[in-house]
Design an enzyme around this catalytic site. Sequence first.
Site, PDB file in Angstrom:
ATOM      1  N   GLY A  39      56.889  43.978  35.738  1.00  0.00           N
ATOM      2  CA  GLY A  39      57.219  43.030  34.688  1.00  0.00           C
ATOM      3  C   GLY A  39      56.899  43.525  33.287  1.00  0.00           C
ATOM      4  O   GLY A  39      57.664  43.280  32.347  1.00  0.00           O
ATOM      5  N   THR A  40      55.795  44.239  33.126  1.00  0.00           N
ATOM      6  CA  THR A  40      55.401  44.703  31.795  1.00  0.00           C
ATOM      7  C   THR A  40      56.430  45.668  31.227  1.00  0.00           C
ATOM      8  O   THR A  40      56.847  45.551  30.062  1.00  0.00           O
ATOM      9  CB  THR A  40      54.013  45.364  31.846  1.00  0.00           C
ATOM     10  OG1 THR A  40      53.043  44.358  32.195  1.00  0.00           O
ATOM     11  CG2 THR A  40      53.636  45.963  30.502  1.00  0.00           C
ATOM     12  N   ASN A  68      51.337  32.104  33.500  1.00  0.00           N
ATOM     13  CA  ASN A  68      50.539  32.761  34.527  1.00  0.00           C
ATOM     14  C   ASN A  68      49.102  32.276  34.604  1.00  0.00           C
ATOM     15  O   ASN A  68      48.416  32.515  35.596  1.00  0.00           O
ATOM     16  CB  ASN A  68      50.551  34.284  34.315  1.00  0.00           C
ATOM     17  CG  ASN A  68      50.012  34.692  32.965  1.00  0.00           C
ATOM     18  OD1 ASN A  68      50.486  34.229  31.927  1.00  0.00           O
ATOM     19  ND2 ASN A  68      49.015  35.556  32.944  1.00  0.00           N
ATOM     20  N   GLN A 126      56.176  35.008  37.272  1.00  0.00           N
ATOM     21  CA  GLN A 126      55.493  34.030  38.121  1.00  0.00           C
ATOM     22  C   GLN A 126      56.460  33.066  38.808  1.00  0.00           C
ATOM     23  O   GLN A 126      56.007  32.179  39.542  1.00  0.00           O
ATOM     24  CB  GLN A 126      54.478  33.225  37.293  1.00  0.00           C
ATOM     25  CG  GLN A 126      53.289  34.012  36.803  1.00  0.00           C
ATOM     26  CD  GLN A 126      52.326  34.416  37.907  1.00  0.00           C
ATOM     27  OE1 GLN A 126      52.311  33.838  38.983  1.00  0.00           O
ATOM     28  NE2 GLN A 126      51.499  35.426  37.640  1.00  0.00           N
ATOM     29  N   ALA A 132      57.553  42.677  42.128  1.00  0.00           N
ATOM     30  CA  ALA A 132      57.507  42.445  43.580  1.00  0.00           C
ATOM     31  C   ALA A 132      56.142  41.997  44.068  1.00  0.00           C
ATOM     32  O   ALA A 132      56.041  41.223  45.030  1.00  0.00           O
ATOM     33  CB  ALA A 132      57.935  43.717  44.311  1.00  0.00           C
ATOM     34  N   HIS A 133      55.082  42.464  43.427  1.00  0.00           N
ATOM     35  CA  HIS A 133      53.749  42.163  43.958  1.00  0.00           C
ATOM     36  C   HIS A 133      53.334  40.704  43.744  1.00  0.00           C
ATOM     37  O   HIS A 133      52.289  40.271  44.257  1.00  0.00           O
ATOM     38  CB  HIS A 133      52.696  43.119  43.380  1.00  0.00           C
ATOM     39  CG  HIS A 133      52.328  42.877  41.951  1.00  0.00           C
ATOM     40  ND1 HIS A 133      51.136  42.293  41.576  1.00  0.00           N
ATOM     41  CD2 HIS A 133      52.981  43.157  40.804  1.00  0.00           C
ATOM     42  CE1 HIS A 133      51.077  42.223  40.259  1.00  0.00           C
ATOM     43  NE2 HIS A 133      52.177  42.748  39.760  1.00  0.00           N
ATOM     44  N   THR A 145      63.515  59.734  38.656  1.00  0.00           N
ATOM     45  CA  THR A 145      63.826  59.545  40.068  1.00  0.00           C
ATOM     46  C   THR A 145      63.364  58.161  40.533  1.00  0.00           C
ATOM     47  O   THR A 145      62.233  57.754  40.271  1.00  0.00           O
ATOM     48  CB  THR A 145      63.135  60.637  40.917  1.00  0.00           C
ATOM     49  OG1 THR A 145      63.593  61.915  40.473  1.00  0.00           O
ATOM     50  CG2 THR A 145      63.447  60.465  42.392  1.00  0.00           C
ATOM     51  N   CYS A 173      45.155  40.783  34.006  1.00  0.00           N
ATOM     52  CA  CYS A 173      45.378  41.822  32.993  1.00  0.00           C
ATOM     53  C   CYS A 173      44.292  41.835  31.927  1.00  0.00           C
ATOM     54  O   CYS A 173      44.144  42.806  31.208  1.00  0.00           O
ATOM     55  CB  CYS A 173      46.740  41.616  32.333  1.00  0.00           C
ATOM     56  SG  CYS A 173      48.112  41.613  33.505  1.00  0.00           S
TER      57      CYS A 173
END
Length: 382
Positions: free
Chosen positions: A71-72, A152, A180, A201-202, A238, A331
């Site tokens: 996201g960042t 968040n 979120q 994804a996390h 890649t 964070c």
Amino acid sequence: MQKVYLDNAATTQVRTEVITKMQEALANFYGNPSSTHSFGRSAKTAVESARKTIAKYLNAHPSEIIFTSGGTEADNMILRGAVRDLGVKTLITSKIEHHAVLHTAEELEKEYGIALHYVALDDFGNPDLTDLENLLRQDSSKKLVSLMHVNNEIGNKIDLDAVCQLCIDHDALFHSDTVQSIGHYAWDVRQTPADFLTAAAHKFHGPKGIGFAYIKKNTGLKALIFGGAQERGFRAGTESFHNIVGLEESFIAAYDNLEEEKDYVTGLKRHFIENIKKEIPSVTFNGHSGDLEKSTYSLVNVCLPFDEQKALMLLFHLDIKGIACSKGSACQSGSNKGSHVLTEILSEEHLKRPSLRFSFSKYNTIQELDYTIAVLKEFAES
């Protein structure tokens, strides 16, 4: 010692099926997706399959999905690109956004001399849409609005459709940090026509280090990272193939089980709210986190009636008891500074008290919540 993980807004446990899929990818698909031989083509096919899968669930076009490290990076790509490439001269946001947006906005103000405005907030942390409209009307400069869908720290949900419409009415671009909420709520980007969205994804039981940006077609946004033609030219380098496969698997699982898991986690939150109020009657809830309708179903942020001296030991005490939660976003947990979100909405008196964020997932149980509340009550009475 019992171990209880209630910090799911920071990151989530990876689903077993996601781990299995990623292991298979690492073992069997080791070609570079940019290579033209069969090994590379097999990897490339899987990358494009993941892109199509995500686009299908969001009702987007596959070309509008750009894989990022999370996201960042996606927030930075969009905000910086909007100023650099799209002629944005005015950025409107709020003071309770994630630092990926706030710090980027501050840097853009320094680098490009853009006008930076913060929309007014009510006492619960909701953006004032009348003030937003006034800011949009202020002058004829090209504008970008950046407001997160689900906060968040306090879980507030903004009226995304209303903000989208205001931006359309005033010919402004709209970006929403949806880290979120994607994976937790159904989405249709044609019905809620934001120009830019971000995901990681996390936050929905996938791997760390992978996410995506939704970038509406024909915006004119250009690359943030140069050096290759990957990701439609938006992001050189890649592709993190195994992570993209894991993202796809976690995304499918999130949406195929959305209602069932949402109902379960909502039940956990309801139970936590009802029982912490019984055991610690003077507890208060920050923002709208204690309201099941006005906040996300997966977190609460509580202000506890402990003095400053006792507050210093609270997180340590919970950790000793095996309970993981957060005093703010992950964070900034390594910082001595208090939460910038709570600073904007709480009184001086309440800022002196400890506030904790408890966030829930499908892997939590009622028994874990009861144990946590019992530990808090014991600490309050000690």
